[in-house]
Design an enzyme around this catalytic site. Structure first.
Site, PDB file in Angstrom:
ATOM      1  N   VAL A 177      -8.027   2.287  -3.737  1.00 28.95           N
ATOM      2  CA  VAL A 177      -8.665   1.253  -4.750  1.00 28.95           C
ATOM      3  C   VAL A 177     -10.028   1.057  -4.392  1.00 28.95           C
ATOM      4  CG1 VAL A 177      -8.159  -0.879  -6.010  1.00 28.95           C
ATOM      5  CG2 VAL A 177      -6.428   0.073  -4.958  1.00 28.95           C
ATOM      6  N   SER A 220       0.920  -1.173  -0.046  1.00 25.63           N
ATOM      7  CA  SER A 220       0.044   0.084  -0.225  1.00 25.63           C
ATOM      8  C   SER A 220       1.058   1.259   0.012  1.00 25.63           C
ATOM      9  CB  SER A 220      -0.907   0.044   1.301  1.00 25.63           C
ATOM     10  OG  SER A 220      -1.600   1.405   1.534  1.00 25.63           O
ATOM     11  N   TYR A 240      -2.163   0.037  10.644  1.00 27.00           N
ATOM     12  CA  TYR A 240      -2.394  -0.445   9.511  1.00 27.00           C
ATOM     13  C   TYR A 240      -1.172  -0.196   8.903  1.00 27.00           C
ATOM     14  CZ  TYR A 240      -3.672  -1.251   4.370  1.00 27.00           C
ATOM     15  OH  TYR A 240      -3.700  -1.487   3.197  1.00 27.00           O
TER      16      TYR A 240
END
Length: 260
Positions: A201, A151, A166
């Site tokens: 996305v 990411s 995250y």
């Protein structure tokens, strides 16, 4: 049809984790379109079974094999690899796609949410990578490929507290991918390691993150024209299609309109 460079993957076996929805489903479909035997795993396989039927009726040259596996459980991962060995010899391409974010800030977050992210985003990636490599090694496969779906959060920390932990797990993926590349060189193999690092996305990702606030999730994707899961699948095909002497290290991609 098969682009130049994808022919050598015809009939070979790919494992795609988190293949039921989003990026994983799009990647699984693309690989089946290019003639690969794809084992798609997820905790619930009904959506993968539906996708497999779609691929079959579309007449794609490959096949999609659904496999039920909870990636936060090492025993289940190991028995999946053992089943793949028995039924399909082994894994030639491993796509570590499964990942999730829980909205747990560093100052107030729940430990359980952090642990879930570590288990899936870091541990499962590492276990699947190790098992895929061992599968290649025992069959003398020297041209395998391990692709980690990373990411942009694995390259910069954004001032948004719900994704800080995250982001830490994705920084781990960045380090694991480079460490893997170095170990594969040390082992004198030609197995390649790549990560793909997207910005926003359009998938169910934000809906899982903001599971008690669907408006906020929807707003995430409506603010700009996002990347699509198919854009990610195209990136995976590009990476796999590169000639054997070319190793793509990382593809960083954002929606053109994305700011951070």
């Amino acid at each position: 049809g098969a682009g130049p460079g994808m022919e050598r993957w015809t009939g070979r076996v790919a494992l795609v984790t988190g293949a039921s929805v989003g990026i994983g489903a799009a990647v699984a479909r693309a690989l089946v379109q290019h003639g690969m035997k794809v084992v798609g795993c997820a905790r619930s396989v009904d959506k993968i079974e539906k996708l497999a039927a779609e691929c079959q009726s579309a007449g794609y040259p490959g096949t999609l094999i659904p496999y039920k596996c909870d990636l936060s459980n090492e025993e289940e991962i190991l028995s999946m690899f053992s089943a793949i060995r028995t039924l399909h010899q082994g894994v030639d391409v491993c796509i570590n796609n499964a990942g999730l974010a829980r909205p747990e800030p560093l100052l107030s977050g729940k430990t359980e949410g952090w642990r879930t992210m570590i288990d899936v985003n870091v541990m499962a990636v590492s276990i699947c990578t190790r098992e895929a490599y061992q599968s290649m090694k025992e069959r003398n496969i020297d041209d395998g490929h391990i692709i980690n779906i990373n990411s942009m959060n694995g390259h910069s920390v954004v001032p948004q507290s719900v994704v800080h932990f995250y982001s830490a797990t994705k920084y781990a993926v960045t380090a694991l991918t480079e460490g893997l590349r170095q170990e594969l060189r040390e082992a004198r193999t030609h197995i390649r390691a790549t990560c793909i690092s997207p910005g926003l996305v359009e998938t169910g990702f934000a809906f899982k993150l903001h599971d008690n606030d669907p408006e906020r999730a929807a707003a995430t994707y409506e603010s700009i024209r996002c990347l699509k899961a198919e854009d990610m699948a195209n990136a995976v095909i590009y990476v796999l299609s590169a000639p054997p002497h070319v190793q793509i290290g990382d593809i960083q991609m954002r929606p053109t309109e994305q700011i951070s």
